[in-house]
Design an enzyme around this catalytic site. Sequence first.
Site, mmCIF file in Angstrom:
data_model
loop_
_atom_site.group_PDB
_atom_site.id
_atom_site.type_symbol
_atom_site.label_atom_id
_atom_site.label_comp_id
_atom_site.label_asym_id
_atom_site.label_seq_id
_atom_site.Cartn_x
_atom_site.Cartn_y
_atom_site.Cartn_z
ATOM 1 N N ASP A 1 -22.837 -2.864 8.688
ATOM 2 C CA ASP A 1 -21.607 -2.648 7.913
ATOM 3 C C ASP A 1 -21.807 -1.589 6.841
ATOM 4 O O ASP A 1 -21.010 -0.657 6.706
ATOM 5 C CB ASP A 1 -21.159 -3.954 7.248
ATOM 6 C CG ASP A 1 -20.609 -4.949 8.250
ATOM 7 O OD1 ASP A 1 -20.370 -4.553 9.406
ATOM 8 O OD2 ASP A 1 -20.418 -6.126 7.888
ATOM 9 N N ASP B 1 -23.568 -7.001 4.376
ATOM 10 C CA ASP B 1 -22.750 -7.528 5.468
ATOM 11 C C ASP B 1 -21.501 -8.163 4.866
ATOM 12 O O ASP B 1 -21.590 -9.099 4.066
ATOM 13 C CB ASP B 1 -23.557 -8.570 6.258
ATOM 14 C CG ASP B 1 -23.070 -8.711 7.687
ATOM 15 O OD1 ASP B 1 -22.451 -7.769 8.197
ATOM 16 O OD2 ASP B 1 -23.312 -9.766 8.302
ATOM 17 N N LYS C 1 -18.234 -10.404 5.162
ATOM 18 C CA LYS C 1 -17.710 -11.504 5.958
ATOM 19 C C LYS C 1 -16.385 -11.993 5.377
ATOM 20 O O LYS C 1 -16.176 -11.955 4.163
ATOM 21 C CB LYS C 1 -18.703 -12.675 6.007
ATOM 22 C CG LYS C 1 -20.049 -12.330 6.633
ATOM 23 C CD LYS C 1 -19.908 -11.959 8.105
ATOM 24 C CE LYS C 1 -21.257 -11.654 8.730
ATOM 25 N NZ LYS C 1 -21.122 -11.194 10.141
#
Length: 340
Positions: free
Chosen positions: A246, A259, A261
Site C-alpha cells: 500500500d 497497510d 485497512k
Amino acid sequence: LVRMQFLQILSRKPGSLEMLFQIPFCQKQFPYTCLSTSACVYSKKKKGNSYEQVDQEKYKNLVHSVTSYKTSAQTPETILEEDNLLYGPPSKHRPQIKAGTKTPKNWVPLINPSKRILLVSSDSNVPMKIGLQRTKMPSVTRILQETLSPQQVFYLERWKQKMIEELGKEGFEEYTKNLFLQGERFHSALESIFLSGETAAKEHSKDDVVAGYLSSVEHVLEDISEVKALESGVHHETLQYLGLVDCVAKYRGRLCVIDWKTSEKQKPFLQNTYDNPLQVAAYIGAINHDANYDFQVRCGLIVVAYKNGSPAHPHFMDPDLCSQYWNKWLLRLEEYVDKN
C-alpha cells in the site's frame, strides 16, 4: 507369665497402668488384649512416631476439626479452611507455560545483509510505483488464505453463514463486492492525497463513500512524511513470492511499510487484525530483498480506518515485533509450499 508380660508392656507406655486400673478388668478383655499385643513385643524395636515431631499447637484447630465429628461433616468451606491451615492461602496466579516455538527450516533474514544501500538516495518527491508482474510466484494474500488454521476457517465460515442468513446469498455477494470497492476507493483517495499534497478534508466532498474513512485517518496522516512508494509491486527474489504494498513512508520519523485497512468494527489492539501483521512482515522482507528498491525497511504500521469517521487505530510494529511476525510468516510460507 502372661500377666507379667502384659505388665511389662504397659510399663513401657506412660499412663498405661493408670488407665488399666481405671477400667474394670474382666476375663474377656484380658486375653483379647494379650493376644493382640504380645506377638510383636520383642520381635522389633519400637519405631519412632513421625506424628510426635509435628507442631501440634500450630495444627490444633485442624486436628480438632477432623476429630470432633464421628461421621464426616466436611463441606467445601471446611476443606478450604483446613487447606489454608496446612498450606496457606491458595495462589491466584499460575506460572505461564511457554509453548515450544517452531523454527522455520529455510530461514532467511528479514534484513538483507548483502543489499547495497546508496549513500545518496534519490531525492525525487515522486513515490515509486512499480507494476506487479504476473508470474507463477504466489502472492502474500494467496499464501495466507490457503494456510488458515482450522479455527480461523471455522470462525470465517460461521460469520459467512450468519451473513447469508441475514442478507441472502445474493445480498452477501453484493455486500462483499461493495466492501472491496470501498477499500479500492479509499486507497485511491489516499494516493491522491500523497501525490497532490491535498488534505483529507478537501477529499471529503469528492466521494461520500470514503468520506468517513478519510476523516477517520486524518490524525494519522499528520504523522506521515517522506512517502517512498505507493501501491507498488514487490517480490522476494530468494523465497519466490510477491505482493502489492500500500505505502512505504515515515511514520513519526521511522520508515515503515504501511497497510491501510477498513473495518466496521473497532480494532483497538494489534491482535484484532488477525493475519495483517504477517502480511506487513512479508512485504518488509520482500522490499529488503527486491533489487528495485534502494532502501531497507525495519518497521511496519497497520492503520484501521472506520466508515463512521471515528479515529483510526494505528498499530506500530517495531523491529523486534516485525522479526517475530517474520518468523511466523516463514512458517506459513513453508506450509504453503508443502501443500503445493
